[in-house]
Write a protein that holds these residues in place. Structure first.
Motif, PDB file in Angstrom:
ATOM      1  N   ARG A   1       1.912  -0.756  33.593  1.00  0.00           N
ATOM      2  CA  ARG A   1       0.932  -1.166  32.599  1.00  0.00           C
ATOM      3  C   ARG A   1       0.374   0.049  31.869  1.00  0.00           C
ATOM      4  N   ARG A   2       0.019   1.095  32.622  1.00  0.00           N
ATOM      5  CA  ARG A   2      -0.494   2.319  31.994  1.00  0.00           C
ATOM      6  C   ARG A   2       0.558   2.951  31.082  1.00  0.00           C
TER       7      ARG A   2
ATOM      8  N   GLU B   1       0.845   0.894  27.897  1.00  0.00           N
ATOM      9  CA  GLU B   1      -0.325   1.096  27.041  1.00  0.00           C
ATOM     10  C   GLU B   1      -0.288   2.451  26.358  1.00  0.00           C
ATOM     11  N   SER B   2       0.168   3.472  27.049  1.00  0.00           N
ATOM     12  CA  SER B   2       0.217   4.800  26.442  1.00  0.00           C
ATOM     13  C   SER B   2       1.384   4.924  25.469  1.00  0.00           C
TER      14      SER B   2
ATOM     15  N   SER C   1       2.387   2.502  23.397  1.00  0.00           N
ATOM     16  CA  SER C   1       2.049   1.838  22.136  1.00  0.00           C
ATOM     17  C   SER C   1       0.552   1.551  22.070  1.00  0.00           C
ATOM     18  N   PRO C   2      -0.268   2.606  21.998  1.00  0.00           N
ATOM     19  CA  PRO C   2      -1.716   2.390  21.973  1.00  0.00           C
ATOM     20  C   PRO C   2      -2.196   1.713  20.700  1.00  0.00           C
TER      21      PRO C   2
ATOM     22  N   ALA D   1      -1.756  -2.309  20.865  1.00  0.00           N
ATOM     23  CA  ALA D   1      -2.737  -2.978  21.710  1.00  0.00           C
ATOM     24  C   ALA D   1      -4.121  -2.915  21.079  1.00  0.00           C
TER      25      ALA D   1
ATOM     26  N   GLY E   1      -4.741  -6.813  21.968  1.00  0.00           N
ATOM     27  CA  GLY E   1      -3.827  -7.197  23.045  1.00  0.00           C
ATOM     28  C   GLY E   1      -3.566  -8.694  23.076  1.00  0.00           C
TER      29      GLY E   1
END
Length: 121
Positions: A100-101, A104-105, A107-108, A111, A116
């Motif tokens: 998950r991290r 997220e990193s 494609s910041p 989101a 999201g």
């Protein structure tokens, strides 16, 4: 091995630093209990050069959880299975959090721009 190497291992959760007697003492249990959870394949202690069982801090935490369940009346085989499943679940949750991290990193902006949530047509 130097003295410094030995001190570095004190922080290693997987280093087999405890004899069976010391492990049983720390857990407040018997050596027979440690043998039983070894026979149930909950933990597999390493062996010293002389063939003596040696336990790590991680193994002691696992054994302590099994002891807690047995003290509550759970049969030892069931307690071992429960502890194994709990450990597997914890590992799966850790891996999912890492994925998950990473997602997220990677494609910041995606989101952040839509919160999201799926976009409405």
């Amino acid at each position: 091995m130097t003295a410094d190497d030995s001190y570095d291992r004190l922080d290693d959760d997987d280093y087999p630093a405890y004899t069976m007697g010391r492990a049983a003492e720390i857990l407040g249990t018997t050596q027979g209990f440690l043998r039983a959870i070894g026979d149930a394949r909950l933990i597999t202690p390493l062996r010293s050069a002389g063939g003596h069982r040696r336990y790590s801090r991680y193994q002691l935490r696992i054994a302590a959880r099994a002891r807690e369940l047995v003290d509550q009346g759970t049969p030892i085989e069931a307690a071992c299975r429960i502890v194994i499943l709990e450990d597997q679940l914890e590992e799966a949750q850790r891996i999912n959090a890492e994925y998950r991290r990473a997602a997220e990193s990677a494609s910041p902006t995606a989101a952040a721009s839509d919160g999201g949530r799926p976009q409405r047509p």
